[in-house]
Design an enzyme around this catalytic site. Structure first.
Site, PDB file in Angstrom:
ATOM      1  N   LYS A  41       0.843  -1.199   0.000  1.00  0.00           N
ATOM      2  CA  LYS A  41       0.000   0.000   0.000  1.00  0.00           C
ATOM      3  C   LYS A  41       0.879   1.251   0.000  1.00  0.00           C
ATOM      4  O   LYS A  41       2.074   1.179   0.277  1.00  0.00           O
ATOM      5  CB  LYS A  41      -0.906  -0.007   1.235  1.00  0.00           C
ATOM      6  CG  LYS A  41      -0.147   0.087   2.557  1.00  0.00           C
ATOM      7  CD  LYS A  41      -1.063  -0.143   3.752  1.00  0.00           C
ATOM      8  CE  LYS A  41      -0.289  -0.065   5.052  1.00  0.00           C
ATOM      9  NZ  LYS A  41      -1.098  -0.510   6.205  1.00  0.00           N
ATOM     10  N   ARG A 139     -11.518  -0.040  14.007  1.00  0.00           N
ATOM     11  CA  ARG A 139     -11.328   0.694  12.757  1.00  0.00           C
ATOM     12  C   ARG A 139     -12.335   0.110  11.763  1.00  0.00           C
ATOM     13  O   ARG A 139     -13.474   0.540  11.719  1.00  0.00           O
ATOM     14  CB  ARG A 139      -9.864   0.543  12.311  1.00  0.00           C
ATOM     15  CG  ARG A 139      -9.452   1.447  11.194  1.00  0.00           C
ATOM     16  CD  ARG A 139      -7.948   1.427  10.946  1.00  0.00           C
ATOM     17  NE  ARG A 139      -7.414   0.106  10.601  1.00  0.00           N
ATOM     18  CZ  ARG A 139      -6.138  -0.113  10.276  1.00  0.00           C
ATOM     19  NH1 ARG A 139      -5.274   0.888  10.263  1.00  0.00           N
ATOM     20  NH2 ARG A 139      -5.720  -1.319   9.971  1.00  0.00           N
ATOM     21  N   TYR A 264      16.470  30.528   5.070  1.00  0.00           N
ATOM     22  CA  TYR A 264      15.412  31.397   5.613  1.00  0.00           C
ATOM     23  C   TYR A 264      15.688  31.758   7.070  1.00  0.00           C
ATOM     24  O   TYR A 264      16.085  30.914   7.868  1.00  0.00           O
ATOM     25  CB  TYR A 264      14.062  30.681   5.547  1.00  0.00           C
ATOM     26  CG  TYR A 264      13.566  30.453   4.133  1.00  0.00           C
ATOM     27  CD1 TYR A 264      13.184  31.523   3.330  1.00  0.00           C
ATOM     28  CD2 TYR A 264      13.501  29.169   3.612  1.00  0.00           C
ATOM     29  CE1 TYR A 264      12.737  31.311   2.029  1.00  0.00           C
ATOM     30  CE2 TYR A 264      13.048  28.955   2.316  1.00  0.00           C
ATOM     31  CZ  TYR A 264      12.666  30.024   1.531  1.00  0.00           C
ATOM     32  OH  TYR A 264      12.233  29.807   0.255  1.00  0.00           O
ATOM     33  N   MET A 312      12.047  23.634   0.428  1.00  0.00           N
ATOM     34  CA  MET A 312      11.214  22.657  -0.274  1.00  0.00           C
ATOM     35  C   MET A 312      12.063  21.807  -1.223  1.00  0.00           C
ATOM     36  O   MET A 312      11.830  20.604  -1.372  1.00  0.00           O
ATOM     37  CB  MET A 312      10.099  23.363  -1.053  1.00  0.00           C
ATOM     38  CG  MET A 312       9.065  22.395  -1.612  1.00  0.00           C
ATOM     39  SD  MET A 312       7.822  23.185  -2.649  1.00  0.00           S
ATOM     40  CE  MET A 312       6.776  23.968  -1.462  1.00  0.00           C
TER      41      MET A 312
END
Ligand SMILES: *Cc1c(COP(=O)(O)O)cnc(C)c1O
Length: 385
Positions: A41, A139, A264, A312
């Protein structure tokens, strides 16, 4: 040329031989009476589901297990013969695809099973399904009760379906709580046995329980993390290999003077003459942003601390301890922990998350490069395909 298929310096290398080794080791541990449903998955925890599926099937796993229908169809579109099992919920309106593509779905209501039965009838097919039984996780699944048992019994009477398996999932709180869950599943098994109903597979184990609780394995286990060499289990009888290495190359080198800031907000400032390198990976590739000031990358076997806020797309590291660093020099972002590399385990602890999250959030702009017999075997580049 491999570069033309990558088109960037940052990629996730996946070793298929190590994957195969892990499956074989798990098989040795669990014996031939227990099947493996290999959990792929979330794009095989980031390692690329269609990149590893054929290796897993070649190792003789019983199923490729996914969370949802979309993931199942991705695999079936690669090879319609793959045995694919959806462990999660499939909406009623999408059950037709399950039948058309010969996928094994999970149901946890009589109505879902009836829909599968009706659809299969019109197609003149017998569709296998697994029933989810909730033994405490709360669940998905029929909640453990006598009424649920009777509902499940009714599912066996439906035409054109085969109840192939019944399964549950452990909360892994403590051995005693897990045992309580396990015994609830056994109660259902006893109930059905008395009615002469015996599906092929009962299963409850994921990686941790599958490795550690020998007596819980039943007919099948569903390891995810373990097949990728991500070890949270305690069993010392099994040694697995980490299959991934996240790699990049230096894109820029600078010398900075005391007092100069980096990235930054200048949260990092040089206290002495420092050589810094920019490496083209960032949180946009799935690397945790909170690793600045605590993480490191490895260059020529030497740890280079991450300095300044992680961007990023880029990361700035201190390479002062590297002799003669060069643009294009190899960088290991994470690997198996050997040779001063940071392991997924260590990274997850520093980033305050778990190993599965670290690897599964690797994003689509990261090409996956598959290695077999020490050679590049295949490349998945999601931005080009
Ligand atoms: C994800 C998942 C697994 C595999 O879990 P690991 O801890 O990675 O082994 C097994 N079963 C179900 C139902 C899951 O959702």
């Amino acid at each position: 040329m491999i570069e033309e298929k990558l088109l960037r310096d940052t990629y996730l290398e996946v070793n298929l031989d190590s994957l195969e080794y892990n499956i074989k080791e798990i098989k040795k541990l669990i014996g031939s009476d227990v099947e493996i449903s290999a959990v792929v998955k979330s794009n095989a925890y980031g390692f690329g589901a269609v990149g590893i599926a054929s290796t897993l099937v070649g190792c003789g796993v019983k199923y490729l297990a996914v969370a949802n229908l979309l993931e199942a169809v991705e695999l079936k579109n690669q090879n319609s013969n793959y045995p694919v099992f959806i462990m999660g919920h499939t909406p009623d309106s999408m059950m037709q695809t399950v039948v058309n593509k010969n996928i094994t779905a999970t149901v946890f209501s009589f109505n879902q099973a009836k829909i599968l039965s009706d659809l299969s009838k019109t197609k003149n097919k017998i569709t296998p399904l697994h029933i989810k039984y909730d033994t405490g996780f709360n669940r998905l699944g029929f909640k453990h009760s006598k009424e649920s048992m009777r509902e499940i019994e009714k599912i066996f009477e439906l035409e054109n379906i085969e109840v192939e398996g019944i399964f549950s999932h452990l909360a892994l709180t403590s051995y005693n709580d897990d045992l309580e869950q396990f015994e609830k599943l056994l109660k259902l098994k006893t109930f059905l046995n008395k009615k002469g109903l015996s599906p092929k597979y009962y299963h409850i184990c994921d990686s941790i329980s599958g490795m550690d609780y020998e007596n819980f394995r039943l007919d099948m286990i569903r390891p995810g993390a373990a097949i990728y060499g991500l070890k949270s289990f305690k069993n010392k009888k099994i040694k697995l290999k980490s299959i991934g290495t996240f790699k990049s190359k230096i894109s820029s080198i600078k010398k900075i003077s005391p007092g100069e800031g980096v990235s930054y907000d200048y949260t990092w400032k040089a206290s002495k003459d420092t050589t810094i390198a920019t490496v083209p990976f960032g949180y946009g590739d799935g690397y945790p942003r909170n690793m600045f000031k605590k993480g490191h990358v490895t260059i020529s076997g030497i740890k280079c601390p991450i300095i300044g806020v992680l961007c990023m797309d880029q990361c700035i590291v201190d390479v002062s301890s590297i002799e003669n660093p060069k643009v294009g020099q190899d960088v290991i972002i994470w690997s198996n922990g050997e040779n001063n590399t940071i392991s997924v385990q260590e990274l997850s602890e520093l980033a305050k998350t778990n190993k599965n999250e670290i690897v599964s959030r690797t994003t689509r702009r990261v090409p996956r490069v598959y290695i077999k017999d020490n050679k590049v075997y295949n490349i998945l580049n999601y931005l080009l395909n």
